[in-house]
Design a protein around this motif. Structure first.
Motif: not given
Length: 244
Positions: A24, A27, A30-31
């Protein structure tokens, strides 16, 4: 952001994001490429489990650093550090004081108050005095402009070349040499880490956060971008040696 926390680099108010799994976390980063913080899990555990022993919202003890060198062999190269260090300029935000270490006598008058000038003709003594001041004042953060590729590695290598104890630059007596570091705009060079100190390059912060799109990100242009006076004009001199 609710302002519970503040950024090291620019003081922006931040809020905590709870993440329960390493995937989590990956991600989320990355976002959210502009996310702040340190994703080291042991550090996170210490902060979460011992909240009353950590004060992250005070004004950090910062020292601003700028150095000047000779230029007998052209523009000084940090990896070689051949040129003598002629001046070290410091500003301490706790003392509200400028400390300038120079190799020559200064007989003029400073425009601002709170300036202490120390004349130290011998380069080795000047560098040792700088490390004495660093140890005594014990800042948390040291800020420079273009320090990543110049001030930090040049000082460290010059101190090493002169046979002085460069580990004194670190409050835990641990200086690491990095073969290559890269700036936000792709320039590379040798780097260093003074363990126990947070070394900040203001040029890097400008490139990462300002999105100014300047053709030249030198100190003069960046100063003008924010409406400040640029660098002192020394065009009447052929080199920095002439000005010195």
């Amino acid at each position: 952001a609710d302002g519970t926390f503040k950024s090291f680099t620019n003081g922006k108010p931040l809020k905590k994001i709870n993440i329960n799994h390493p995937g989590e976390l990956y991600n989320f980063i990355k976002d959210h490429p502009m996310a702040y913080g340190y994703n080291n899990r042991p550090h996170k555990f210490i902060r979460d489990e011992f909240p009353n022993t950590l004060d992250s919202n005070h004004e950090f003890h910062e020292m601003f650093l700028d150095i000047e060198t000779r230029s007998e062999f052209g523009f000084p190269k940090p990896e070689l550090a051949q040129e003598e260090v002629t001046m070290i300029q410091l500003y301490d935000n706790k003392l509200k004081k400028y400390i300038i270490l120079g190799r020559k006598e200064f007989t003029g008058v400073f425009e601002q108050t709170g300036v202490e000038y120390l004349c130290i003709p011998d380069e080795k003594k000047l560098l040792n005095t700088f490390m004495d001041i660093l140890s005594k004042l014990n800042p948390t953060v040291i800020k420079t402009f273009n320090g990543l590729l110049f001030d930090f590695p040049y000082l460290t290598n010059r101190i090493k070349i002169l046979g002085l104890d460069y580990n004194r630059l670190s409050p835990v007596r641990d200086v690491k040499f990095l073969d290559e570091v890269m700036t936000q705009d792709g320039m590379t060079g040798v780097g260093v880490s003074w363990e126990g100190l947070y070394l900040v390059d203001l040029r890097e912060n400008f490139l990462k956060y300002a999105y100014a799109g300047l053709a030249n990100n030198g100190l003069g242009n960046v100063s003008n971008y924010y409406g400040f006076e640029g660098k002192i004009d020394h065009s009447e001199f052929d080199s920095f040696d002439g000005q010195y």
